[in-house]
Design an enzyme around this catalytic site. Structure first.
Site, PDB file in Angstrom:
ATOM      1  N   SER A  68      51.077   0.336  45.994  1.00  9.65           N
ATOM      2  CA  SER A  68      51.175  -0.975  46.647  1.00  9.65           C
ATOM      3  C   SER A  68      52.425  -1.110  47.505  1.00  9.65           C
ATOM      4  O   SER A  68      53.434  -0.453  47.260  1.00  9.65           O
ATOM      5  CB  SER A  68      51.209  -2.088  45.596  1.00  9.65           C
ATOM      6  OG  SER A  68      50.104  -2.013  44.763  1.00  9.65           O
TER       7      SER A  68
HETATM    8  N1  SAH Z   1      50.080   0.550  40.420  1.00  7.74           N
HETATM    9  C1  SAH Z   1      49.887   1.794  41.112  1.00  7.74           C
HETATM   10  C2  SAH Z   1      48.828   1.715  42.167  1.00  7.74           C
HETATM   11  C3  SAH Z   1      47.495   1.771  41.590  1.00  7.74           C
HETATM   12  S1  SAH Z   1      46.176   2.241  42.675  1.00  7.74           S
HETATM   13  C4  SAH Z   1      51.160   2.332  41.686  1.00  7.74           C
HETATM   14  O1  SAH Z   1      52.225   1.707  41.494  1.00  7.74           O
HETATM   15  O2  SAH Z   1      51.117   3.398  42.289  1.00  7.74           O
HETATM   16  C5  SAH Z   1      44.873   1.812  41.593  1.00  7.74           C
HETATM   17  C6  SAH Z   1      44.635   2.783  40.474  1.00  7.74           C
HETATM   18  O3  SAH Z   1      43.666   2.192  39.617  1.00  7.74           O
HETATM   19  C7  SAH Z   1      44.050   4.115  40.927  1.00  7.74           C
HETATM   20  O4  SAH Z   1      44.843   5.165  40.472  1.00  7.74           O
HETATM   21  C8  SAH Z   1      42.649   4.137  40.280  1.00  7.74           C
HETATM   22  O5  SAH Z   1      42.238   5.429  39.883  1.00  7.74           O
HETATM   23  C9  SAH Z   1      42.869   3.220  39.084  1.00  7.74           C
HETATM   24  N2  SAH Z   1      41.660   2.623  38.510  1.00  7.74           N
HETATM   25  C10 SAH Z   1      40.547   2.147  39.136  1.00  7.74           C
HETATM   26  N3  SAH Z   1      39.665   1.675  38.227  1.00  7.74           N
HETATM   27  C11 SAH Z   1      40.234   1.856  37.004  1.00  7.74           C
HETATM   28  C12 SAH Z   1      39.832   1.562  35.663  1.00  7.74           C
HETATM   29  N4  SAH Z   1      38.655   1.000  35.348  1.00  7.74           N
HETATM   30  N5  SAH Z   1      40.672   1.877  34.656  1.00  7.74           N
HETATM   31  C13 SAH Z   1      41.877   2.456  34.913  1.00  7.74           C
HETATM   32  N6  SAH Z   1      42.303   2.771  36.147  1.00  7.74           N
HETATM   33  C14 SAH Z   1      41.507   2.454  37.178  1.00  7.74           C
END
Ligand code: SAH
Length: 220
Positions: A68
């Site tokens: 983000s």
């Molecule tokens: N907070 C993170 C950004 C996350 S991007 C940072 O600081 O970098 C969103 C993430 O959510 C991705 O890695 C994706 O694989 C994960 N994601 C999507 N659906 C999910 C689920 N049901 N359970 C766990 N992770 C999930």
């Protein structure tokens, strides 16, 4: 390999990011600001993009996911109102950057990530930086993580059509949940506060996140 002069440059970029993107836009929690001052965001960024680490936009990580924009991460963190003794659940570990920020602010972080490759990379980074109060679980975070529930705070860093029921069930009385809710293109950042059996909801503004994929969100 990053050289010493580059590390100094990174600290300078980080301080500028804190001043211009966070403080100037109204982030005023000293604890939150200090955490963003401390965590070396550039280590969570893909090699080729490292010089954009402190820029005012999200960046791609592996597997089509994103880290983000700093301001959005700070807004979500501040809205979570994390206290030092709190246990926080994060859904979507991604790069592990938000996990590191939370580790600075509370006693225990449980972060759930769907994709194993992403989770193990984040684990290595967090270990290297000494964030041992963060545990990473591989699985479907839309089901929460019942083993450590209930939580003082829950932060979902992927967007879904609604708050997954298991997550609101795993929120303590007085607990806060922050999550982007909407369709695939635009979402509103929502804060849910549990007051007994009632869930109070407010919107913190527009945003755009990658998809939350799982049993209580989208199927693909
Ligand atoms: N907070 C993170 C950004 C996350 S991007 C940072 O600081 O970098 C969103 C993430 O959510 C991705 O890695 C994706 O694989 C994960 N994601 C999507 N659906 C999910 C689920 N049901 N359970 C766990 N992770 C999930």
């Amino acid at each position: 390999m990053i050289e010493k002069k580059d590390i100094d440059a990174m600290s300078m970029h980080r301080e500028r990011m804190v001043q211009e993107q966070l403080i100037a836009r109204g982030i005023d929690s000293v604890r939150v600001i200090d955490a963003f001052r401390k965590v070396p965001r550039h280590l969570f960024i893909e090699d080729g993009l490292i010089y954009q680490a402190y820029s005012d936009y999200p960046l791609p990580i592996a597997e089509g996911q994103t880290i983000s924009q700093p301001y959005i991460a700070a807004l979500m963190t501040q809205s979570l109102e994390v206290r030092p003794d709190d246990t926080v659940l994060e859904i979507g570990t991604g790069s592990g950057y938000q996990t590191a920020i939370l580790s600075e602010l509370c006693r225990k972080v449980c972060s759930v990530e769907r994709l194993g490759t992403i989770a193990s990379k984040a684990r290595k980074l967090l270990d290297g930086l000494g964030y041992h109060n963060a545990m990473i679980v591989i699985g479907d975070g839309t089901k929460g993580y019942a083993e450590r529930a209930p939580y003082d705070g829950i932060i979902v860093t992927a967007a879904g059509p609604r708050v997954p029921e298991p997550l609101s069930e795993q929120l303590k009385d007085g607990g806060r949940l922050i999550m982007p809710i909407g369709d695939e293109r635009t979402q509103s950042l929502v804060k849910v506060t549990r007051q007994g059996r009632t869930l109070k909801e407010e919107s913190l503004g527009e945003c755009r996140f990658v998809k939350l994929i799982g049993e209580y969100a989208w199927s693909k």
